[in-house]
Design an enzyme around this catalytic site. Structure first.
Site, mmCIF file in Angstrom:
data_model
loop_
_atom_site.group_PDB
_atom_site.id
_atom_site.type_symbol
_atom_site.label_atom_id
_atom_site.label_comp_id
_atom_site.label_asym_id
_atom_site.label_seq_id
_atom_site.Cartn_x
_atom_site.Cartn_y
_atom_site.Cartn_z
ATOM 1 C CB ALA A 75 -0.889 0.028 1.241
ATOM 2 C CB SER A 77 1.677 3.648 4.185
ATOM 3 O OG SER A 77 3.090 3.672 4.110
ATOM 4 C CE1 TYR A 141 -1.893 3.903 4.784
ATOM 5 C CE2 TYR A 141 -2.267 4.762 7.001
ATOM 6 C CZ TYR A 141 -1.820 3.751 6.170
ATOM 7 O OH TYR A 141 -1.312 2.606 6.701
ATOM 8 C CE LYS A 145 -3.252 0.327 4.387
ATOM 9 N NZ LYS A 145 -2.731 -1.019 4.113
#
Ligand code: UFG
Length: 328
Positions: A75, A77, A141, A145
């Site tokens: 990912a 991040s 972010y 998620k």
């Protein structure tokens, strides 16, 4: 087991791959190497340089390797960057996860460990944070998620044999205690590596982002977990996956340290009195974040063993001293 690890060339993924290989698993790594490092991948693992969003190639790999489970670390991040580049973050983090689940479905792969984050909780009203706290992320972010968590739950609901664990990391820090692996982000934004670069003379010093928070010493409080303890929790989660079951677990030690407390330990561990300045708050920072890890302690039979600040900082200091240029 045969395992497929996405993001296995990154900071946390590379530590996981090393542990899984040492435990005797057959590990295939998928990493685009956009932020990861080839040198971080354990030589016993097989690396495929591949963007997760390349669904046909990923599906082909899934069919060819037939993994028993997938550990999904890959990912983007960096919180500040995510706010500046939302489309890139949604495309990479959510698009990558959709592609991964599609490839898993095509390959009949039904077990998943997902790297989630305490950033999905936003600014919680109560500390410590339990898994049932409202999830209201305050940055892109965290929202990407949280979206992937929802995606996994929907995917699992439609597949009776699917099992998953969504692990919500607090502040992961430190380096592999055998000294082979470290933390090398470009640009670096995380407190521990920045502090050690300052101690090594590679930076002028450390700026504390905000000294006027409503905390005991005015600086932000975080729950720091050693990356080796974090990886150990993944091993426990993997062993406990059961068809048709899914779980979300906080991974932290359950106590917070302020930025000033961490700096004091860093000066003691390194023996360097590096310069510290006070700077304005960094946008998007939450004053206090620490976990209630009791669900993970009970359900995983796991407990942190090396997450005191001294061990975190001394393990990272050893790597930074041996690798002043990181993996370059
Ligand atoms: N900080 C400084 N100076 C610095 C760097 C950081 O004072 O030069 C402070 C930050 O303001 C914050 C604390 O140190 O109060 C920790 O900052 P980090 O950037 O190391 O980590 P974050 O707390 O921002 O971590 C968050 C989430 C993680 C997530 C990560 C993504 O807690 O779950 O962002 O990078 F993975």
């Amino acid at each position: 087991m045969k395992l497929l690890v996405t993001g296995g060339a990154g900071y946390i993924g590379s530590h996981a791959v090393q542990r899984l290989v040492r435990d005797g698993h057959e590990v295939t790594v998928v990493d685009s190497l956009v932020t990861g490092h080839r040198a971080a991948v354990d030589p016993s693992a097989t690396l495929h340089e591949l963007d997760l969003r390349d669904t046909p190639a990923l599906t082909e790999l899934m069919l060819a390797t037939q993994p028993d489970a997938v550990l999904h670390f890959a990912a983007l991040s960096i919180v500040g960057e995510s706010v500046q580049q939302p489309l890139r973050y949604w495309d990479n983090n959510v698009g990558g996860a959709i592609s991964l689940l599609s490839a898993m479905a095509a390959g009949g792969v039904e077990r998943l460990i997902f790297s989630s984050t305490c950033s999905t909780y936003g600014e919680p009203e109560r500390m410590p944070i339990r898994e049932d706290a409202p999830q209201a992320p305050i940055n892109t972010y965290g929202r990407t998620k949280l979206a992937v968590e929802g995606l996994i739950q929907d995917h699992a609901a439609a597949r009776p044999g699917f099992s998953y664990a969504m692990l919500r990391y607090f502040n992961v820090a430190g380096c592999d205690r055998s000294g082979r692996l470290g933390e090398d982000h470009r640009p670096e934004t995380h407190l521990v590596p920045i502090v050690l670069q300052a101690a090594a003379g590679l930076r002028d010093g450390v700026a504390i982002f905000g000294t006027d928070y409503d905390t005991p010493d005015g600086t932000c409080v975080r729950d720091y977990l050693h990356v080796d303890d974090l990886v150990a929790a993944h091993v426990c989660a993997l062993e406990r996956l059961r068809p048709g079951r899914g779980d979300a677990l906080n991974l932290g030690v359950g106590r917070g340290y302020s930025v000033r407390e961490l700096l004091a330990v860093a000066k003691r561990v390194t023996g360097v009195d590096f310069p510290v300045t006070e700077a304005p708050r960094r946008s998007g920072d939450v004053p206090v974040l620490y976990a209630d890890p009791s669900r993970a302690l009970v359900r995983l039979g796991w407990a942190p063993e090396c997450s005191d600040l001294e061990t975190i900082l001394s393990s990272a200091w050893r790597w930074h001293q041996a690798h002043p240029e990181g993996y370059a």
